[in-house]
Design an enzyme around this catalytic site. Structure first.
Site, short mmCIF file in Angstrom:
data_model
loop_
_atom_site.label_atom_id
_atom_site.label_comp_id
_atom_site.label_asym_id
_atom_site.label_seq_id
_atom_site.Cartn_x
_atom_site.Cartn_y
_atom_site.Cartn_z
N PHE A 101 -6.90 -16.99 -3.20
CA PHE A 101 -8.15 -16.89 -2.43
C PHE A 101 -9.15 -17.99 -2.77
O PHE A 101 -10.35 -17.78 -2.75
CB PHE A 101 -8.75 -15.48 -2.56
CG PHE A 101 -8.01 -14.51 -1.69
CD1 PHE A 101 -6.72 -14.12 -2.01
CD2 PHE A 101 -8.56 -14.05 -0.50
CE1 PHE A 101 -6.00 -13.29 -1.17
CE2 PHE A 101 -7.85 -13.21 0.34
CZ PHE A 101 -6.56 -12.83 -0.01
N VAL A 149 -2.94 1.22 8.31
CA VAL A 149 -2.84 1.92 7.04
C VAL A 149 -2.04 3.21 7.20
O VAL A 149 -1.09 3.48 6.45
CB VAL A 149 -4.25 2.21 6.48
CG1 VAL A 149 -4.18 3.10 5.24
CG2 VAL A 149 -4.96 0.91 6.14
N ALA A 158 -10.16 -23.45 0.65
CA ALA A 158 -11.33 -23.76 1.49
C ALA A 158 -10.87 -23.96 2.92
O ALA A 158 -9.72 -24.30 3.18
CB ALA A 158 -12.00 -25.03 0.97
N GLY A 159 -11.75 -23.74 3.85
CA GLY A 159 -11.38 -23.93 5.26
C GLY A 159 -12.42 -23.32 6.17
O GLY A 159 -13.62 -23.49 5.97
N CYS A 184 -11.18 -6.59 8.09
CA CYS A 184 -11.60 -6.00 6.81
C CYS A 184 -12.74 -6.75 6.13
O CYS A 184 -13.82 -6.18 5.95
CB CYS A 184 -10.41 -5.92 5.87
SG CYS A 184 -9.07 -4.97 6.58
N ARG A 207 -2.26 -5.71 3.01
CA ARG A 207 -2.69 -6.79 3.90
C ARG A 207 -1.90 -6.74 5.20
O ARG A 207 -0.71 -6.40 5.17
CB ARG A 207 -2.43 -8.17 3.26
CG ARG A 207 -3.33 -8.51 2.12
CD ARG A 207 -2.73 -9.62 1.29
NE ARG A 207 -1.41 -9.22 0.77
CZ ARG A 207 -0.60 -10.02 0.10
NH1 ARG A 207 -0.93 -11.28 -0.11
NH2 ARG A 207 0.56 -9.60 -0.35
N LYS A 222 -12.58 -0.10 -3.92
CA LYS A 222 -12.10 -0.71 -2.67
C LYS A 222 -13.06 -1.79 -2.16
O LYS A 222 -12.67 -2.93 -1.90
CB LYS A 222 -11.92 0.39 -1.61
CG LYS A 222 -11.69 -0.10 -0.20
CD LYS A 222 -10.36 -0.82 -0.07
CE LYS A 222 -10.27 -1.50 1.28
NZ LYS A 222 -8.99 -2.13 1.50
N ARG A 236 -9.23 -9.93 15.55
CA ARG A 236 -10.54 -9.37 15.21
C ARG A 236 -11.29 -10.31 14.26
O ARG A 236 -10.76 -10.72 13.25
CB ARG A 236 -10.39 -7.97 14.60
CG ARG A 236 -10.10 -6.94 15.67
CD ARG A 236 -9.87 -5.59 15.06
NE ARG A 236 -8.56 -5.51 14.42
CZ ARG A 236 -8.12 -4.42 13.78
NH1 ARG A 236 -8.87 -3.35 13.69
NH2 ARG A 236 -6.92 -4.41 13.24
N THR A 256 -11.27 3.11 4.63
CA THR A 256 -12.28 2.38 3.85
C THR A 256 -13.66 2.96 4.17
O THR A 256 -14.14 2.81 5.30
CB THR A 256 -12.21 0.88 4.17
OG1 THR A 256 -10.90 0.43 3.84
CG2 THR A 256 -13.24 0.09 3.38
#
Ligand code: UGA
Length: 444
Positions: free
Chosen positions: A249, A11, A252-253, A260, A154, A204, A327, A121
């Site tokens: 968004f 960021v 599926a998976g 985040c 992103r 946020k 991560r 955040t």
């Protein structure tokens, strides 16, 4: 305008570079002298498309400089952005120690009116906390304002997202401070919303939690599709045409990973509980997500009649394509489960392998998808990198011990693969399995 950006992670660095590109004089501050050195040499410590070019241009034009001296930078600046990390504590609450530390230094360095903008955040109420810390550490009685300006970029498209944000949220209790931040963003010509501090802080978390909710929702629907012979890809597509729902968004998976969503939903659940409210909805988003890798590995084990001694090849390791970030990557949990059950694991990722290798040296790292397929009993797509989209499946089939394909991101056409002689499993895609009917379905 003279701006300090404290913290040069994703960021901070991207924001600093973009602000410099808009004509401001920017000081990027980090406690890590190696990072500062790299930035001043024009080498971004993180990989983001377009970032190096933008960084080099602004260094050359002397609009940007990196330093470890936060106090000095604060003294020279009108506006100070806090963009440090808020890593999760073991309980899932964000650790605010870096935010606090920056606030203390800002307080001690105040030499005139300044605006302190929180971009990290942070839970609702952190703006007030920063204000209190600065007041406590202020040596001279200079005025200041605290603003919340959450970031929605992103990874992988950070520069683009910063230049073309869907909206810019400015939470400020003093209109004078809000207008100064509006001035910084005005050249982007994007929609701006001015709110009070807690509203911006909640926006946020509410946004990230809602996106995570969409993913867990469609994954829950995928489970029902698998049991009923329905196809979640078509369900999602049809839902997405409803403009009130939208198609984004709803893939599926294997669920969401990254630095985040998992962290923010956990943190939001904690925040909500702190105000004596029910966090069940948010906990469920996480529970559905946590079950994804377990269920996926179960499907592989069922097909292979157990995993002991079986070779499973993994395509992709990063938490999403176009990043080397692992991560909370789904691959890590999948590798852990496969190894626990005695499988032999082979893997390939275009950029993330070195990071995974440090955690799992015992698996075989390959040079490409075809090498992964060699002698494998099952091949599993974990991250939908572009280079996996057009694989030569005839060649892959010939290399495998058994042609079993587990598509964790619903990237492939099931019929095409089945025609080629593969057993194909896609998440929520009927898959030609025995359907599990509810008990009372008999005799209907
Ligand atoms: C996310 C948000 O999208 C950003 O707006 C936000 O600023 C950022 O978090 C943050 O808070 O810093 P990011 O974590 O970079 O950005 O990644 P996304 O592209 O949102 O993907 C997150 C995860 O969700 C990935 O693991 C991805 O594979 C998964 N996902 C995404 C799905 O499983 N299904 C989908 O339909 C979409």
């Amino acid at each position: 305008m003279k701006i300090t950006v404290a913290g040069t992670g994703y960021v901070g660095l991207v924001t600093g570079v973009v602000f410099a590109d808009l004509g401001n004089e920017v000081l990027c501050v980090d406690i890590d002298p190696d990072k500062v050195d790299k930035i001043n040499k024009g080498n971004s410590p993180i990989y983001e498309p377009g970032l190096d070019e933008l960084l080099q241009r602004n260094l050359e034009e002397r609009r940007l400089h990196a330093t470890t001296d936060l106090a000095g930078a604060v003294r020279q600046s009108e506006v100070v952005f806090i963009t440090v990390g808020t890593p999760p504590t073991p309980t899932g609450e964000p650790d605010l120690k870096y935010v606090d530390e920056v606030a203390r230094t800002i307080g001690a360095s105040l030499n005139g009116y300044k605006i302190i903008v929180n971009k990290s955040t942070v839970p609702v109420g952190t703006g007030d906390r920063v204000r209190r810390i600065i007041e406590q550490h202020r040596v001279e009685p200079h005025e200041f304002d605290v603003v919340s300006n959450p970031e929605f970029l992103r990874e992988g498209s950070a520069v683009h997202d910063t230049l073309f944000p869907d909206r810019i949220v400015i939470g400020a209790d003093n209109p004078r401070a809000a207008m100064k931040i509006v001035e910084i963003y005005a050249p982007l010509e994007r929609p701006m919303l001015i709110t009070n501090l807690p509203t911006a802080e909640i926006i946020k978390y509410a946004s990230n939690t809602f996106l995570a909710l969409k993913i867990s929702f469609i994954n829950a629907i995928a489970d029902l599709c698998e049991r009923t012979g329905a196809d979640v890809v078509q369900v999602a597509k049809a839902m997405g045409y409803d403009t009130r729902i939208g198609s984004a968004f709803l893939q599926a998976g294997l669920g969401f990973g990254g630095s985040c969503f998992p962290k923010d939903v956990r943190a939001f659940a904690h925040s909500v509980q702190r105000y004596d409210l029910d966090a069940t909805l948010y906990e469920k988003i996480l529970a559905i997500n946590d079950a994804r890798p377990v269920q996926f590995v179960e499907r592989i084990a069922q097909r292979l009649g157990g995993l002991a001694g079986r070779t499973v090849g993994l395509l992709g390791l990063a938490f999403k394509p176009n990043t080397d970030d692992i991560r909370e990557a789904r691959s890590l949990e999948i590798i852990r489960l496969l190894l626990e059950q005695g499988a032999v694991v082979r893997a390939y990722d275009p950029v993330a392998m070195p990071h995974v290798q440090a955690m799992y040296p015992q698996i075989t790292y390959c040079r490409n998808a075809y090498e992964v397929a060699e002698g494998a009993d099952a091949l599993a797509l974990i991250t939908e990198w572009n280079e996996f989209k057009q694989l030569n499946f005839e060649r892959i089939k010939a290399l495998m011990r058994q042609p079993n394909l587990f598509d964790g991101r619903n990237l492939y056409d099931p019929q095409r693969l089945q025609k080629l002689g593969f057993y194909y499993y896609g998440v929520g895609r009927a898959n030609g399995n025995e359907l599990t009917k509810p008990e009372d379905a008999e005799g209907i």
